[in-house]
Design a protein around this motif. Structure first.
Motif, short mmCIF file in Angstrom:
data_model
loop_
_atom_site.label_atom_id
_atom_site.label_comp_id
_atom_site.label_asym_id
_atom_site.label_seq_id
_atom_site.Cartn_x
_atom_site.Cartn_y
_atom_site.Cartn_z
N LEU A 269 1.05 -1.32 -0.03
CA LEU A 269 -0.04 0.02 0.20
C LEU A 269 1.08 1.02 -0.22
O LEU A 269 0.68 2.38 -0.82
N HIS A 272 2.60 1.72 -3.71
CA HIS A 272 1.23 1.76 -4.22
C HIS A 272 0.79 3.53 -4.48
O HIS A 272 0.54 4.53 -5.20
N ASP A 273 0.87 3.49 -3.21
CA ASP A 273 -0.46 5.28 -3.14
C ASP A 273 0.66 6.48 -2.60
O ASP A 273 -0.03 7.48 -3.72
N ARG A 276 1.48 7.55 -6.44
CA ARG A 276 0.17 7.82 -6.74
C ARG A 276 -0.01 9.69 -6.95
O ARG A 276 -0.20 10.01 -7.41
N ARG A 318 -1.77 3.50 -13.63
CA ARG A 318 -0.83 3.24 -12.11
C ARG A 318 0.71 2.69 -12.87
O ARG A 318 1.71 3.09 -12.10
N ARG A 409 0.83 7.08 4.10
CA ARG A 409 0.51 7.70 3.52
C ARG A 409 -0.38 8.16 3.35
O ARG A 409 -0.33 9.12 1.94
N SER A 410 -1.06 8.32 4.09
CA SER A 410 -2.15 9.67 4.59
C SER A 410 -1.57 11.03 4.32
O SER A 410 -1.67 12.00 4.14
N SER A 413 0.39 12.31 1.44
CA SER A 413 -0.80 13.13 0.82
C SER A 413 -0.72 14.78 0.95
O SER A 413 -0.68 15.31 0.50
#
Length: 424
Positions: A269, A272-273, A276, A318, A409-410, A413
């Motif tokens: 995760l 990937h995240d 992105r 992706r 991840r959060s 972002s």
């Protein structure tokens, strides 16, 4: 519209209100002004309106009684505005709102400001003309008078003049030209002499968009954009601050909950995240930092799946995102790679949920001129030696709250969005 200005320096306004469009508007009766001097309402024999602050400190404070007496002379429909840095920002939207009032009373401070009890006793709204310091509220009051006055019908002569200017449409205005057609080798854009009103309108719209994107991308987020506008913005070939920003996810050296140095395992995760996010914001690269060979192999296998064969065919988007991933052993390897690719060693910006005082605004200034590597920790955070070796440490996302435990991840972002401060 009536402007009532409460000021100890009414003479400050004599010249600005006696020239240009404001003067003409006064002559036509579109606006009128009255000036109320708090000194005239002072019961002190010397007409003093200020005194020393309780608790000590430099400067003087404007006393509550003369100001309250001055305010009591206003009409019942007056909307009272205090020029103050703590106030609501003066925007074009606020100016339009205020233009619908019958009377605006502008309270101009001096010295160290007003006795705080004035705001408890009177219905006062604070308005700020910018994040800077002035000698008094009079200069700010002039800004407000012009911004509001020019929105009154007939003030501009041609009302469409106000509608086409910067901020009226949600973004900056297009460039203007007049004679001569050529000056020192610089020609007026050919489209403006074409006589084709549709092409001219399109050119002006595109120029407004391009100027806003280059100079003030932050205001595009709330601008009323059409599908054609968004398509044009996407097509622009531009260098964005995002390309100077790189992200590193560090798996060693990090801490466990006991403060011991550990190496964490890669997660699908996270890979990937954050990839992105890096692709969405146009970042310069995303580094996975782990010294464990098996983990490096796993990362490259995951990336390879989406970059080749079935994964590429099934989900090209992706594949594009994971193409930004670079696998290295240590953080120093990521720094060296960025230096080799950009020609400059990046500023290392560390992150922690426990410490750090650098704001995103301060860090964003680095991005204008040089590469920056945003370093994210796994486990229970980066080791102290990593934090101490950084050029700066970003303030925690929720630094005022007790609970500050976001997934990496959060956090990535949110930090990337705050650092870039634009709409893409």
């Amino acid at each position: 519209m009536r402007f009532s200005v409460i000021t100890i320096f009414p003479e400050f306004f004599e010249s600005p209100l006696s020239c240009g469009l404001l003067s003409k508007a006064r002559e036509k009766g579109l606006v009128e002004f009255s000036f109320i001097n708090p000194r005239d309402h002072s019961t002190d024999r010397h007409h003093n309106v200020d005194d020393r602050p309780y608790g000590g400190g430099p400067g003087m404070v404007m006393a509550v009684d003369p100001l309250r007496r001055a305010i009591s002379t206003l009409g019942p429909k007056a909307r009272i505005l205090m020029l103050s840095p703590k106030g609501r920002p003066l925007t074009q939207a606020l100016a339009r709102e205020l233009a619908g009032e019958e009377e605006l009373a502008l309270l101009c401070g001096r010295y160290e400001g007003f006795d705080a009890r004035l705001e408890e006793l009177c219905p006062i709204e604070a308005v700020s003309v910018g994040d800077f310091v002035l000698n008094g509220g009079e200069t700010g009051a002039l800004c407000l008078i012009e911004a509001v006055g020019r929105l009154i019908p007939d003030f501009m002569g041609k009302d469409e003049s106000a509608d086409e200017e910067s901020f009226s449409t949600g973004f900056l205005e297009y460039p203007h030209y007049t004679r001569p057609e050529e000056y020192e080798g610089l020609k007026v854009p050919e489209v403006l002499s074409s006589g084709h009103h549709g092409r001219i309108a399109q050119w002006r719209r595109e120029q407004s968009l391009e100027t806003t994107l280059r100079m003030r991308p932050d205001i595009l987020a709330n601008a009323p954009l059409t599908d054609a506008d968004i398509k044009y913005l996407k097509a622009l070939d531009r260098v964005r601050p995002g390309r100077n920003l790189h992200v590193a996810l560090v798996h060693y050296p990090v801490e466990n909950k006991s403060g011991q140095t550990i190496t964490t395992s890669l997660t699908n995760l996270d890979l990937h995240d954050i990839a992105r996010v890096s692709c969405t914001y146009g970042l310069g690269g995303y580094y996975i930092c782990t010294p464990v060979v098996d983990q490096q192999t796993l990362a490259r296998t995951l990336v390879g799946h989406w970059r080749e064969g079935y994964g590429l065919t099934a989900n090209p988007d992706r594949s594009e995102a994971l193409g930004r991933v670079r696998v290295v052993s240590l953080l120093d390897d990521a720094v060296a790679d960025i230096a080799a690719r950009t020609g400059r060693r990046p500023k290392v910006l560390a992150t922690s949920a426990k410490a750090g005082n650098m704001t995103c605004e301060q860090a964003a200034r680095w991005l204008r001129d040089e590469p920056v590597l945003l370093v994210l920790g796994t486990g229970h955070g980066l080791r102290p030696e990593v934090l101490e070796g950084a050029d700066g440490m970003l303030r925690a996302i929720r630094f005022m709250d007790r609970y500050n435990h976001l997934s990496v991840r959060s956090a990535a972002s949110i930090m990337v969005d705050r650092l870039l401060g634009d709409v893409g």
